[in-house]
Design a protein around this motif. Structure first.
Motif, short mmCIF file in Angstrom:
data_model
loop_
_atom_site.label_atom_id
_atom_site.label_comp_id
_atom_site.label_asym_id
_atom_site.label_seq_id
_atom_site.Cartn_x
_atom_site.Cartn_y
_atom_site.Cartn_z
N THR A 14 0.82 -1.37 -0.16
CA THR A 14 -0.04 -0.05 0.22
C THR A 14 0.84 1.34 -0.06
O THR A 14 0.47 2.32 0.25
N GLN A 15 2.31 1.01 0.03
CA GLN A 15 3.07 2.20 0.08
C GLN A 15 2.76 3.26 1.38
O GLN A 15 3.13 4.23 1.19
N CYS A 16 2.53 2.38 2.23
CA CYS A 16 2.07 2.97 3.65
C CYS A 16 0.99 3.99 3.61
O CYS A 16 0.83 4.79 4.54
N ASN A 17 0.42 4.03 2.46
CA ASN A 17 -0.91 4.79 2.51
C ASN A 17 -2.21 3.94 3.00
O ASN A 17 -3.00 3.50 2.36
N CYS A 18 -2.07 3.74 4.27
CA CYS A 18 -2.88 2.87 5.04
C CYS A 18 -2.95 3.06 6.59
O CYS A 18 -2.25 4.10 6.95
N GLN A 19 -3.67 2.36 7.29
CA GLN A 19 -3.77 2.29 8.50
C GLN A 19 -3.44 0.99 9.29
O GLN A 19 -3.64 0.02 8.71
N VAL A 20 -3.04 0.98 10.47
CA VAL A 20 -2.81 -0.19 11.22
C VAL A 20 -3.43 -0.27 12.49
O VAL A 20 -3.35 0.83 13.18
N ILE A 21 -4.39 -0.97 12.71
CA ILE A 21 -5.01 -1.13 14.18
C ILE A 21 -4.79 -2.37 14.62
O ILE A 21 -5.10 -3.55 14.30
N ASN A 22 -3.81 -2.47 15.73
CA ASN A 22 -3.60 -3.67 16.56
C ASN A 22 -4.69 -3.69 17.63
O ASN A 22 -4.51 -2.79 18.80
N LEU A 23 -5.41 -4.67 17.64
CA LEU A 23 -6.60 -4.85 18.99
C LEU A 23 -5.86 -5.95 19.78
O LEU A 23 -5.56 -6.84 19.67
N GLY A 24 -6.03 -5.29 21.13
CA GLY A 24 -5.54 -6.34 22.34
C GLY A 24 -3.89 -6.06 22.37
O GLY A 24 -3.16 -6.98 22.30
N ALA A 25 -3.36 -4.78 21.99
CA ALA A 25 -1.92 -4.70 21.59
C ALA A 25 -1.07 -4.97 22.70
O ALA A 25 0.21 -5.08 22.63
N GLY A 26 -1.61 -4.68 24.03
CA GLY A 26 -0.51 -4.94 25.21
C GLY A 26 0.55 -4.06 24.98
O GLY A 26 0.46 -2.85 24.93
N TYR A 27 1.75 -4.66 25.33
CA TYR A 27 2.97 -3.90 25.38
C TYR A 27 3.77 -3.96 24.14
O TYR A 27 4.95 -3.91 23.73
N ASP A 28 3.10 -4.18 23.26
CA ASP A 28 3.70 -4.47 21.62
C ASP A 28 4.50 -3.31 21.43
O ASP A 28 4.13 -2.20 21.51
N PRO B 80 2.51 3.78 8.75
CA PRO B 80 1.40 4.14 7.94
C PRO B 80 0.99 5.51 8.47
O PRO B 80 1.40 6.26 8.94
N LYS B 81 -0.08 6.18 7.47
CA LYS B 81 -0.68 7.16 7.92
C LYS B 81 -1.22 7.24 9.39
O LYS B 81 -1.09 8.58 9.87
N SER B 82 -1.69 6.23 9.86
CA SER B 82 -2.10 6.18 11.25
C SER B 82 -1.76 4.68 11.76
O SER B 82 -1.97 3.72 11.24
N TYR B 83 -1.32 4.69 12.98
CA TYR B 83 -1.01 3.56 13.75
C TYR B 83 -1.82 3.42 14.99
O TYR B 83 -1.43 4.28 16.02
N ILE B 84 -2.59 2.53 15.32
CA ILE B 84 -3.70 2.68 16.47
C ILE B 84 -3.37 1.39 17.00
O ILE B 84 -3.66 0.20 16.55
N GLU B 85 -3.33 1.53 18.64
CA GLU B 85 -3.36 0.45 19.33
C GLU B 85 -4.40 0.42 20.38
O GLU B 85 -4.71 1.54 20.88
N VAL B 86 -5.13 -0.62 20.57
CA VAL B 86 -6.25 -0.80 21.51
C VAL B 86 -6.08 -1.75 22.56
O VAL B 86 -5.74 -2.88 22.25
N ASP B 87 -6.49 -1.51 23.82
CA ASP B 87 -6.57 -2.59 24.91
C ASP B 87 -7.21 -2.10 25.98
O ASP B 87 -8.09 -0.98 26.03
N PHE B 88 -7.57 -2.87 26.79
CA PHE B 88 -8.23 -2.48 28.16
C PHE B 88 -7.44 -1.18 28.71
O PHE B 88 -6.39 -0.97 28.63
N GLN B 89 -8.47 -0.47 29.29
CA GLN B 89 -7.81 1.03 29.72
C GLN B 89 -6.92 0.67 30.89
O GLN B 89 -5.76 1.61 31.07
N SER B 90 -6.88 -0.33 31.75
CA SER B 90 -5.92 -0.52 32.75
C SER B 90 -4.37 -0.75 32.05
O SER B 90 -3.63 -0.74 32.86
N VAL B 91 -4.49 -1.45 31.03
CA VAL B 91 -3.39 -1.75 30.13
C VAL B 91 -2.89 -0.56 29.60
O VAL B 91 -1.61 -0.14 29.60
N THR B 92 -3.69 0.09 28.74
CA THR B 92 -3.28 1.60 28.11
C THR B 92 -2.72 2.51 29.18
O THR B 92 -1.69 3.28 28.81
N ALA B 93 -3.22 2.64 30.17
CA ALA B 93 -2.90 3.61 31.36
C ALA B 93 -1.50 3.15 31.72
O ALA B 93 -0.71 4.05 31.78
#
Length: 315
Positions: free
Chosen positions: A69-83, A96-109
């Protein structure tokens, strides 16, 4: 049902295992020590090689997607932890244009706290001199976002992704590592379907257990139960059909599953030969059993025909 606390503890375990393997020299990751504490357990060579195959296999597909995609894309890591993949790929100039990590609030905190207090993590979060915004469990920069959300609640996830200015028309790759198996199948199916329904062009990379109905798989389940950690989504981890069918019945065009034995054999063999010299492995059969009970399932929907079929484990 797996308690949220038990599920979150698997992030600590996986991060410590990755750090142990990195410290042994299996692969280079200068960032894992900034997020994962050094554990007290000594991990066997087959465990270390298993994590090597896991990390390298996911990175192989992710890198192919970014380059295609020549980095014209998004990455979304679900349950990313400490990746740490974001920082590793930024060093390769593959962001990419946007790199998004998602996890439980206590983990992301906790991850927000670690990032704030580690200059090397913090200074690599923007493309140039962009602003970084923190709150208790969310972080936003121009290219990186870390958000706390419960993946079982797609409405909550959708609202949090809105705060990241997610673009539903941009090719987007989703990554999950031993995440869906800790969710009831109705919740994981809802998540998979919501993604297919909302993202125009999407690719999904899922690392997870497979063949869990045989003797070795049942032992794995019992070991997890002993730690008060059930696998409510294990019915999708029976075989090739169960792993791929949940994508095909929830809006995805193509789905394929590759056992980690094949992934291991697909990795650059010069590097595989290097890591096989790091530690002597006596029980080759045990490694094969372990690898054959994990897999990477990948699925995609490509209505605009941008060629996502080329993102696979072929040379």
């Amino acid at each position: 049902m797996a308690s949220d606390e038990a599920v979150m503890s698997t992030n600590d375990d996986a991060s410590q295992c990755k750090r142990f393997a990195v410290d042994k020299g299996y692969w280079i990751d200068p960032y894992i020590s900034m997020l994962a504490m050094r554990g007290s357990d000594i991990h066997t060579p087959e465990i270390n090689r298993g994590y090597y195959a896991r990390v390298k296999g996911i990175h192989l597909l992710l890198e192919k997607f970014l380059k295609h995609t020549q980095c014209n894309c998004q990455v979304i890591n679900l349950g990313a932890g400490y990746d740490t993949t974001f920082w590793q790929f930024k060093d390769k100039n593959l962001i990419p244009k946007s790199y998004i990590e998602v996890d439980f609030q206590s983990v992301t905190a906790k991850k927000c706290h670690y990032i704030k207090s580690r200059k090397r993590l913090l200074q690599n979060l923007t493309s140039e001199d962009g602003e970084i915004k923190f709150d208790h469990y969310d972080l936003h920069s121009d290219i990186y976002h870390l958000i706390g959300a419960d993946l079982r609640n797609v409405n909550e996830l959708e609202a949090k992704l809105k705060s990241c200015n997610v673009d539903y028309t941009l090719p987007t790759v989703f990554v999950t590592e031993c995440v869906l198996v800790y969710m009831e199948t109705n919740h994981s199916n809802n998540l998979i379907k919501w993604i297919a329904d909302n993202f125009q062009t999407a690719f999904f990379i899922n690392y997870e257990q497979v063949h869990m109905n045989d003797k070795f798989g049942q032992i794995m389940i019992c070991n997890l139960k002993a730690r008060q950690c059930d696998l409510p989504g294990v019915s999708a981890c029976t075989d090739f059909q169960s792993q791929t069918q949940r994508f095909l019945t929830n809006g995805w065009e193509v789905a394929d599953m590759v056992e980690m034995t094949h992934v291991y054999a697909s990795l650059p063999q010069a590097d595989v030969q290097r890591i096989e010299k790091v530690e002597f492995l006596d029980e080759h059969e045990l490694l094969q059993q372990l690898l054959s009970h994990y897999c990477i399932t990948y699925a995609f929907k490509d209505p605009n025909k941008i060629g996502l079929y080329t993102v696979n484990f072929s040379p």
